[in-house]
Design a protein around this motif. Structure first.
Motif, PDB file in Angstrom:
ATOM      1  N   CYS A  90     -79.519  85.943  34.325  1.00 28.21           N
ATOM      2  CA  CYS A  90     -79.441  85.032  33.180  1.00 28.21           C
ATOM      3  C   CYS A  90     -80.474  85.411  32.121  1.00 28.21           C
ATOM      4  O   CYS A  90     -81.655  85.599  32.428  1.00 28.21           O
ATOM      5  N   ILE A  97     -76.717  84.882  37.616  1.00 25.20           N
ATOM      6  CA  ILE A  97     -75.579  84.230  36.968  1.00 25.20           C
ATOM      7  C   ILE A  97     -74.530  83.846  38.017  1.00 25.20           C
ATOM      8  O   ILE A  97     -73.907  82.800  37.909  1.00 25.20           O
ATOM      9  N   CYS A 111     -76.466  81.860  33.072  1.00 22.70           N
ATOM     10  CA  CYS A 111     -75.940  81.083  34.186  1.00 22.70           C
ATOM     11  C   CYS A 111     -75.287  79.825  33.609  1.00 22.70           C
ATOM     12  O   CYS A 111     -75.465  79.505  32.430  1.00 22.70           O
TER      13      CYS A 111
END
Ligand SMILES: [Zn+2]
Length: 130
Positions: A90, A97, A111
């Motif tokens: 992320c 993620i 994410c």
């Protein structure tokens, strides 16, 4: 959970396939734009030589292909993250993620939690306005 090499490979393949499909689509758009442009110049033939994606993107900036183009940019960015090993992490919180989210959207940079927050703060990517 971090991506396994197998999951990364699967996502890599998905990115390449989607990118190829988009590039084909976008090249057709560019051809059409160039044809229109060159018709004004008394039939000068467009150069069919192989061109870099960067050149293609520059040309497409003048074409009405904004949505495809931003998807292509996202995929290009995903490819460079794959190359430098930061794919699947992320961009905001540095967490994973997650494979399922990446499968649904291989170009995802955040994410789900951070994406939700981002959309609240900046509006959704689809450009909904007030
Ligand atoms: Zn995050």
């Amino acid at each position: 959970m971090a991506l396994t090499p197998h999951q990364t490979q699967k996502l890599h393949t998905a990115i390449e396939q989607r990118r190829d499909a988009l590039l084909t689509e976008l090249r057709e758009d560019v051809e059409r734009v160039r044809r229109d442009r060159f018709e004004d110049l008394a039939g000068a033939a467009p150069d069919p030589g192989d061109e870099s994606v960067a050149t293609l993107i520059a040309d497409l900036d003048h074409a009405d292909v904004g949505r495809d183009l931003s998807e292509l940019r996202g995929l290009e960015a995903a490819r460079s993250r794959l190359a430098d090993g930061s794919y699947g992490i992320c961009a905001d919180c540095g967490g994973d993620i997650g494979f399922e989210r990446l499968q649904a959207n291989p170009a995802a940079v955040r994410c789900i939690a951070c994406q939700t927050l981002h959309e609240k703060l900046y509006g959704s990517a689809s450009g909904s306005s007030l």
